[in-house]
Design a protein around this motif. Sequence first.
Motif, mmCIF file in Angstrom:
data_model
loop_
_atom_site.group_PDB
_atom_site.id
_atom_site.type_symbol
_atom_site.label_atom_id
_atom_site.label_comp_id
_atom_site.label_asym_id
_atom_site.label_seq_id
_atom_site.Cartn_x
_atom_site.Cartn_y
_atom_site.Cartn_z
ATOM 1 N N LYS A 286 0.910 -1.232 0.034
ATOM 2 C CA LYS A 286 0.040 -0.035 0.058
ATOM 3 C C LYS A 286 0.800 1.340 0.123
ATOM 4 O O LYS A 286 1.865 1.404 0.801
ATOM 5 C CB LYS A 286 -0.934 0.103 1.294
ATOM 6 N N LEU A 287 0.612 2.286 -0.909
ATOM 7 C CA LEU A 287 1.286 3.596 -1.065
ATOM 8 C C LEU A 287 0.290 4.477 -0.622
ATOM 9 O O LEU A 287 -0.681 4.903 -1.111
ATOM 10 C CB LEU A 287 1.802 3.761 -2.451
ATOM 11 N N THR A 288 0.556 5.382 0.295
ATOM 12 C CA THR A 288 -0.178 6.591 0.769
ATOM 13 C C THR A 288 0.489 7.988 0.538
ATOM 14 O O THR A 288 1.436 7.914 0.832
ATOM 15 C CB THR A 288 -0.578 6.280 2.350
ATOM 16 N N LEU A 289 -0.279 8.708 -0.258
ATOM 17 C CA LEU A 289 -0.040 9.862 -0.628
ATOM 18 C C LEU A 289 -0.798 11.047 0.144
ATOM 19 O O LEU A 289 -1.950 10.884 -0.123
ATOM 20 C CB LEU A 289 0.143 10.229 -1.975
ATOM 21 N N VAL A 290 -0.382 12.085 0.726
ATOM 22 C CA VAL A 290 -1.236 13.251 1.002
ATOM 23 C C VAL A 290 -0.628 14.504 0.092
ATOM 24 O O VAL A 290 0.439 14.687 0.017
ATOM 25 C CB VAL A 290 -1.065 13.579 2.163
ATOM 26 N N THR A 291 -1.632 14.932 -0.909
ATOM 27 C CA THR A 291 -1.168 15.710 -1.904
ATOM 28 C C THR A 291 -2.035 16.869 -2.174
ATOM 29 O O THR A 291 -3.381 16.728 -1.872
ATOM 30 C CB THR A 291 -0.688 15.015 -3.197
ATOM 31 N N ALA A 292 -1.830 17.789 -2.733
ATOM 32 C CA ALA A 292 -2.398 18.916 -3.287
ATOM 33 C C ALA A 292 -3.464 18.430 -4.281
ATOM 34 O O ALA A 292 -2.795 17.355 -5.166
ATOM 35 C CB ALA A 292 -1.914 20.144 -3.691
ATOM 36 N N ASP A 293 -4.708 18.647 -4.556
ATOM 37 C CA ASP A 293 -5.640 18.229 -5.574
ATOM 38 C C ASP A 293 -5.163 18.728 -6.889
ATOM 39 O O ASP A 293 -5.399 19.895 -7.218
ATOM 40 C CB ASP A 293 -7.154 18.589 -5.118
ATOM 41 N N VAL A 294 -4.423 17.527 -7.713
ATOM 42 C CA VAL A 294 -4.067 18.064 -8.862
ATOM 43 C C VAL A 294 -4.983 18.740 -9.778
ATOM 44 O O VAL A 294 -6.098 17.778 -10.340
ATOM 45 C CB VAL A 294 -3.157 17.201 -9.484
ATOM 46 N N GLY A 295 -4.981 20.241 -10.494
ATOM 47 C CA GLY A 295 -5.991 20.272 -11.217
ATOM 48 C C GLY A 295 -7.294 20.593 -10.368
ATOM 49 O O GLY A 295 -8.141 21.301 -11.334
ATOM 50 N N GLY A 296 -7.458 20.599 -9.405
ATOM 51 C CA GLY A 296 -8.660 20.937 -8.781
ATOM 52 C C GLY A 296 -9.987 19.969 -9.220
ATOM 53 O O GLY A 296 -10.932 20.644 -8.832
ATOM 54 N N SER A 297 -9.714 18.959 -9.930
ATOM 55 C CA SER A 297 -10.844 18.293 -10.327
ATOM 56 C C SER A 297 -10.909 16.875 -9.844
ATOM 57 O O SER A 297 -11.238 15.994 -10.479
ATOM 58 C CB SER A 297 -10.741 18.168 -11.899
ATOM 59 N N GLY A 298 -10.448 16.825 -8.650
ATOM 60 C CA GLY A 298 -10.301 15.335 -7.918
ATOM 61 C C GLY A 298 -11.518 14.897 -7.367
ATOM 62 O O GLY A 298 -11.805 14.014 -6.297
ATOM 63 N N PHE B 158 -1.965 -2.870 -3.968
ATOM 64 C CA PHE B 158 -1.941 -3.833 -5.055
ATOM 65 C C PHE B 158 -2.579 -5.282 -4.537
ATOM 66 O O PHE B 158 -1.964 -5.670 -3.563
ATOM 67 C CB PHE B 158 -0.547 -4.283 -5.505
ATOM 68 N N SER B 159 -3.521 -5.785 -5.288
ATOM 69 C CA SER B 159 -4.167 -7.059 -4.671
ATOM 70 C C SER B 159 -4.956 -7.775 -5.514
ATOM 71 O O SER B 159 -5.411 -7.051 -6.334
ATOM 72 C CB SER B 159 -5.049 -6.703 -3.504
ATOM 73 N N ASN B 160 -4.700 -9.157 -5.601
ATOM 74 C CA ASN B 160 -5.446 -9.985 -6.626
ATOM 75 C C ASN B 160 -5.283 -9.507 -8.284
ATOM 76 O O ASN B 160 -6.121 -9.384 -8.957
ATOM 77 C CB ASN B 160 -6.725 -9.998 -6.541
ATOM 78 N N ASN B 161 -4.124 -9.516 -8.613
ATOM 79 C CA ASN B 161 -3.578 -8.924 -9.887
ATOM 80 C C ASN B 161 -4.413 -7.609 -10.317
ATOM 81 O O ASN B 161 -4.657 -7.396 -11.488
ATOM 82 C CB ASN B 161 -4.062 -9.880 -10.871
ATOM 83 N N GLN B 162 -4.591 -6.526 -9.211
ATOM 84 C CA GLN B 162 -5.114 -5.314 -9.714
ATOM 85 C C GLN B 162 -4.393 -4.229 -8.863
ATOM 86 O O GLN B 162 -4.062 -4.543 -7.826
ATOM 87 C CB GLN B 162 -6.597 -5.336 -9.072
ATOM 88 N N LEU B 163 -4.333 -3.138 -9.367
ATOM 89 C CA LEU B 163 -3.994 -1.853 -8.925
ATOM 90 C C LEU B 163 -5.087 -1.117 -8.565
ATOM 91 O O LEU B 163 -6.120 -0.722 -9.385
ATOM 92 C CB LEU B 163 -2.911 -1.067 -9.937
ATOM 93 N N LEU B 164 -5.576 -0.558 -7.353
ATOM 94 C CA LEU B 164 -6.487 -0.018 -6.659
ATOM 95 C C LEU B 164 -6.199 1.356 -6.209
ATOM 96 O O LEU B 164 -4.968 1.525 -5.582
ATOM 97 C CB LEU B 164 -7.497 -0.841 -5.747
ATOM 98 N N MET B 165 -7.106 2.129 -6.160
ATOM 99 C CA MET B 165 -7.134 3.259 -5.445
ATOM 100 C C MET B 165 -8.292 4.032 -4.647
ATOM 101 O O MET B 165 -9.370 3.778 -5.160
ATOM 102 C CB MET B 165 -6.665 4.720 -6.515
ATOM 103 N N GLY B 166 -8.038 4.434 -3.381
ATOM 104 C CA GLY B 166 -9.124 4.943 -2.685
ATOM 105 C C GLY B 166 -8.739 6.400 -2.259
ATOM 106 O O GLY B 166 -7.533 6.541 -2.139
ATOM 107 N N VAL B 167 -9.755 7.126 -1.868
ATOM 108 C CA VAL B 167 -9.494 8.717 -1.469
ATOM 109 C C VAL B 167 -10.167 8.774 -0.168
ATOM 110 O O VAL B 167 -11.343 8.368 -0.122
ATOM 111 C CB VAL B 167 -9.979 9.472 -2.496
ATOM 112 N N GLY B 168 -9.591 9.362 0.895
ATOM 113 C CA GLY B 168 -10.029 9.625 2.219
ATOM 114 C C GLY B 168 -9.216 9.099 3.174
ATOM 115 O O GLY B 168 -8.042 8.618 3.044
ATOM 116 N N THR B 169 -9.791 9.291 4.617
ATOM 117 C CA THR B 169 -8.985 8.854 5.617
ATOM 118 C C THR B 169 -9.099 7.531 6.025
ATOM 119 O O THR B 169 -10.092 6.901 5.450
ATOM 120 C CB THR B 169 -9.352 9.780 6.933
ATOM 121 N N GLY B 170 -8.406 7.084 6.936
ATOM 122 C CA GLY B 170 -8.640 5.489 7.340
ATOM 123 C C GLY B 170 -8.346 4.455 6.277
ATOM 124 O O GLY B 170 -7.399 4.610 5.545
ATOM 125 N N THR B 171 -9.243 3.725 6.098
ATOM 126 C CA THR B 171 -8.920 2.733 5.054
ATOM 127 C C THR B 171 -10.344 2.964 4.008
ATOM 128 O O THR B 171 -11.319 2.406 3.965
ATOM 129 C CB THR B 171 -9.297 1.325 5.441
#
Length: 235
Positions: free
Chosen positions: A98-110, A152-165
């Motif tokens: 798991k890779l966690t990033l805290v970043t500015a909203d690129v382009g303001g369209s996220g 990365f899980s079950n041969n898939q790259l996934l992404m989620g946005v928010g706190t916690g999980t």
Amino acid sequence: MTRTSRGFGLIELLIALALSLVVILGVAQIFIAAKNTYVSQNTAAGMQEDARFVLSKMIQEVRMVGMFGCLGTIKDAISGSVFLDGESAISWDNANQKLTLVTADVGGSGGTPTWTVECGSSVTGPGTAYRGDRPTAAGQIAFPIRRLVYSFSNNQLLMGVGTGTPVQQVLVNNVSAFDVSFGVVGSAANLSYSSNPPDMKSIRSVRLTLTLTDPNKRVRNQTYNVVVALRNRLP
């Protein structure tokens, strides 16, 4: 039988048929090889496009890691404590991939941001971090901040946005490997890469490695590597 009425014999016909069959088989092999080449090239191009989409997105977000808007101290509006130190801005859980990033909203369209940081009327002053979206008052400068979790899980790259999980959405399928390492500056100012650096504040770049596979085995596994420099040195 006269000379003018003579025709082809059986042996001649068999030889002609054999030669015709060889020619037909050769032409068929050419068409089959051309089709297989087209299919494999088209498959490889599709895999390359998937990798380009995912890695381009991650490159933008890694570059903006630690960019919270205000240059002064930022306080959490709820707890009153300091809002996310530099070591919380980026992390890699090698055991759980798991890779966690805290970043500015690129382009303001996220979409809805995880936090909104208000810096008052000047980015040099102190700021306040509010959960979720927050309307900007007159004279205020606000920055949308997102917490992104790639996994990365079950041969898939996934992404989620928010706190916690956060809830994970699939970015790309048929992933056989995903790895992250960090370029860190040592005591001799030499850059070395490690998946688990002892001091996250020494990170200067991130190396992303993505390997895609074809489930139909038409092409070999394709591995893509990119190195991204951090624009914002972690405090």
